[in-house]
Design a protein around this motif. Structure first.
Motif, PDB file in Angstrom:
ATOM      1  N   CYS A  32       0.857  -1.188   0.000  1.00 53.58           N
ATOM      2  CA  CYS A  32       0.000   0.000   0.000  1.00 53.58           C
ATOM      3  C   CYS A  32       0.896   1.242   0.000  1.00 53.58           C
ATOM      4  O   CYS A  32       2.070   1.178   0.360  1.00 53.58           O
ATOM      5  N   ALA A  35      -0.953   5.509   3.076  1.00 53.74           N
ATOM      6  CA  ALA A  35      -2.162   5.229   3.864  1.00 53.74           C
ATOM      7  C   ALA A  35      -2.132   6.085   5.133  1.00 53.74           C
ATOM      8  O   ALA A  35      -1.070   6.343   5.707  1.00 53.74           O
ATOM      9  N   CYS A  41      -4.360   1.255   5.361  1.00 57.10           N
ATOM     10  CA  CYS A  41      -3.470   0.469   4.476  1.00 57.10           C
ATOM     11  C   CYS A  41      -4.114  -0.869   4.104  1.00 57.10           C
ATOM     12  O   CYS A  41      -4.034  -1.325   2.973  1.00 57.10           O
ATOM     13  N   GLY A  45      -4.906  -1.572   0.261  1.00 52.21           N
ATOM     14  CA  GLY A  45      -3.777  -2.369  -0.229  1.00 52.21           C
ATOM     15  C   GLY A  45      -4.186  -3.740  -0.755  1.00 52.21           C
ATOM     16  O   GLY A  45      -5.357  -4.106  -0.814  1.00 52.21           O
TER      17      GLY A  45
END
Length: 732
Positions: A32, A35, A41, A45
């Motif tokens: 990710c 974030a 995340c 992600g």
């Protein structure tokens, strides 16, 4: 203490499972960018398949300046191991406020790596997050073991999470080396420190078991009996090496302490040919000194076999690099044979018991229609006393092939007073035609063909027909039943024959045909007459009369009907060679008690008429179809007098319309060859059904309508009905 051990066991189990998953498939890391938190995340992600050079998973946590709100940003990714080591070292380097990784200060950057599949999911163990009282996050670096397990001479190390706590490191040696020490070490916390459970091992070189000393020879190895050492073997003079000249110490299995030699069992043997020669199939061998150098072997074959190859072979010494060898290979003993097969005869066949080998017998046969000219068989022999054909080298065939010549049928016999002409000189398919001289006729077949005839295995040629004869021509034989034929010269050409009837009541028909002459072509002139009797009164018939006695007839008309029937009987002669009569009466049922069968009265017309006159009258209803079926089933059978040679006739006399079906029984009766007639008496009341009467008779020609009623049933009308059943004169 026990709880700590259990926790450690569970931790090791989890780490080992993670390590096993990493080896099964390629490394995957959570990925990710930018974030706002670890939770964010996970929302934005995904797992990313790392390329082969990226062996660890990484993460960065950045904290913005107060002017930017002091928020954190999270990054997760795949990372190369070397690059990961570099960025981890930057955490402790100096920055504006003490270190680069200082979560309490803005502009902080903390970096972390882990080894193992999907190890950077969630909040990493290498970064511990705590909440301060004022609500700010605090990030502290993870505990690590020292030294880092980075490499192993002649091997490699694989760790699940670098040098971090709970990381499991496994050690593997290269091929030909084995581990001296522990195969696994684990980084675990000890109070406030982290410590490896075991020291790194050493990869030591594998060793093969010592080779056996070589008697009468020498062995030199490049590096004793260690992995990779090459040993060379040689023998003293007068000895030769048996086995491979070199042997290499190789790895037995990955990580094994001991290796294996690539070849074993070498020894030095006195000089001799390696293999003893064996006797050939169907032969023998005799050697002067077995398979030692200088030995000479002689080969011989049994009877009817000859050598293909050398008779002798010697065990010879070669140069120092090669062992002794035989000068010749073992020969073969092949069966003796005549060089050429006897040729197949044209239009024939040859079959040999054993091809062209010695003692083979070849038999000859010809195609169908041909016969052998010569000997029927030939034998492959080696005896010179036989006549020699198709052979050389002392082996010969006893006879040459025969020839196959066409068979002939025996000559046909020429008929007296005639002659014969044949094609193809009496060979197969030859056809002979027979012709008689003028005035003679051919008796028998006019032609005959030479054909093949099989009787089991025997095949012969025969004519399809015997030779005919030529006889003086004559006309066909004349037979005159119930008469006499009187000829001037039998039935020969020119003979005149006269006809006369000799039996009582018989006369010539036609009456003008009294004589005929045999013409030169063998045919009679004119037509032949027959001897016939006039009809009536003569007719060979079985006559069944079906009388309607329904209430419409009336008691006063019943005697009239019976007299009419007696008038019909009066017109005929009755007897075995004449007419027989049967009578039934019916209404709705058949009167079985008064039936007159065909065989009841066969020679007394007076008694027959008396029985008819006494037939009773009663009953109602008109079932003509039922009565006709009964008459066919029970009155026209042999049991009651029906004659095979007599014609069958059924006459129905009625004055009314039948109340049942007459078509089915009438058609069935005619299908059985029975002549049907119908007499319909018009009662004047309109009840007579002409169409039904025609159905009973089968044709209008055999329907008789008495328009004037019962009074018209006269003897003259009876004669008219009687004549309708008479056949042609020559059939009577």
């Amino acid at each position: 203490m026990m709880e700590a051990k259990i926790s450690m066991i569970l931790l090791l189990s989890f780490v080992l499972l993670e390590l096993f998953g990493c080896f099964v498939q390629g490394l995957q890391c959570w990925s990710c960018e930018n974030a706002d938190s670890f939770e964010h995340c996970e929302e934005i992600g995904k797992f990313e398949e790392c390329n082969p050079s990226q062996r660890v998973c990484g993460m960065e946590v950045r904290k913005n300046s107060f002017q930017q709100g002091g928020k954190i940003k999270v990054f997760k990714f795949c990372k190369q191991r070397e690059a990961c080591g570099n960025v981890l070292n930057q955490n402790d380097k100096s920055a504006v406020e003490v270190t680069q990784c200082n979560p309490k200060s803005p502009n902080s950057v903390c970096r972390c790596c882990c080894e193992g599949d999907r190890c950077n999911v969630g909040e990493l163990q290498c970064l511990k997050l705590e909440k301060e009282e004022e609500g700010h996050e605090v990030i502290e670096p993870p505990m690590t073991c020292s030294p880092m397990m980075e490499g192993l001479e002649n091997g490699e190390v694989r760790c699940t999470n670098g040098s971090n706590v709970a990381s499991v490191c496994r050690f593997f040696c290269s091929v030909g080396f084995y581990i001296d020490g522990s195969h696994v070490t684990i980084c675990h916390p000890v109070n406030s420190l982290a410590k490896w459970s075991d020291d790194a091992p050493v990869c030591r070189r594998s060793r093969c078991y010592p080779q056996r000393p070589l008697s009468h020879g020498n062995m030199k190895c490049s590096d004793e009996d260690l992995y990779g050492s090459i040993c060379k073997f040689s023998c003293d003079d007068r000895y030769q090496l048996i086995g491979e000249e070199t042997s290499v110490c190789q790895a037995d299995s990955p990580g094994s302490r001991y290796g294996v030699w690539s070849t074993v069992g070498q020894f030095c043997e006195i000089n001799r040919c390696r293999n003893e020669l064996t006797s050939p199939a169907n032969g023998t061998i005799l050697c002067s000194d077995r398979n030692n150098v200088g030995s000479v072997c002689e080969f011989q074959c049994v009877d009817n076999y000859q050598l293909s190859g050398s008779r002798y072979s010697a065990c010879q010494k070669n140069d120092l690099d090669r062992p002794p060898t035989w000068s010749e290979l073992t020969p073969n003993c092949e069966r003796r044979q005549c060089r050429n097969m006897p040729p197949r005869p044209v239009n024939g066949h040859i079959s040999c018991s054993d091809e062209k080998y010695i003692n083979s017998i070849c038999k000859f046969r010809c195609d169908v229609g041909y016969e052998l000219d010569g000997e029927s068989q030939s034998v492959c022999v080696s005896d010179g006393s036989y006549k020699k054909f198709y052979g050389e080298g002392g082996i010969f065939w006893t006879n040459q092939s025969p020839t196959c010549k066409l068979k002939k049928c025996q000559a046909v016999e020429t008929p007296q007073n005639g002659y014969v002409t044949c094609s193809r000189e009496n060979f197969i398919a030859s056809t002979c035609n027979f012709v008689c001289e003028k005035g003679f006729s051919l008796q028998g077949a006019s032609e005959s063909t030479c054909i093949i005839k099989k009787n089991g295995d025997e095949v012969t040629l025969e004519w399809t027909e015997e030779s005919p004869t030529c006889e003086m021509m004559s006309c066909p034989t004349i037979n005159l039943k119930n008469g006499l034929v009187d000829c001037s010269n039998n039935f020969n050409v020119g003979s005149e024959c006269k006809f006369a009837c000799t039996a009582n009541n018989y006369m010539l028909h036609p009456s003008t045909a009294t004589k005929t002459t045999c013409k030169s072509d063998g045919n009679w002139q004119g037509e032949f007459p027959c001897c016939s009797r006039p009809c009536p009164p003569f007719a060979v018939v079985d006559f069944v009369v079906v009388l309607d006695s329904s209430s419409s007839i009336g008691r006063e008309n019943w005697p009239v009907m019976l007299d009419f029937l007696n008038s019909i009987i009066d017109t005929f002669e009755i007897g075995e060679d004449a007419a027989n009569f049967g009578v039934i009466r019916y209404n709705k049922e058949v009167d079985t008690a008064s039936i007159i069968n065909l065989n009841k009265i066969q020679d007394d017309k007076t008694m027959l008429k008396e029985l008819v006159s006494n037939l009773p009258y009663d009953g109602t209803g008109t079932r003509t179809g039922h009565a006709m079926k009964y008459a066919y089933d029970f009155m026209l059978s042999t049991e009651v007098g029906n004659r095979d040679f007599a014609a069958d006739v059924m006459l129905v006399i009625t004055d009314g319309r039948s109340q049942d079906n007459v078509k089915i029984p009438a058609e069935e009766i005619r299908r059985r060859g029975i002549l049907t007639l119908a007499v319909g008496i018009n009662p004047g009341t309109g009840r007579l059904d002409l169409e039904q009467l025609e159905t009973i008779a089968g044709t209008p020609k055999r329907v008789f309508i008495v328009e004037d009623g019962f009074s018209a049933l006269t003897p003259e009308y009876a004669l008219k009905v009687a004549k309708s059943i008479c056949p042609s004169p020559c059939e009577n």
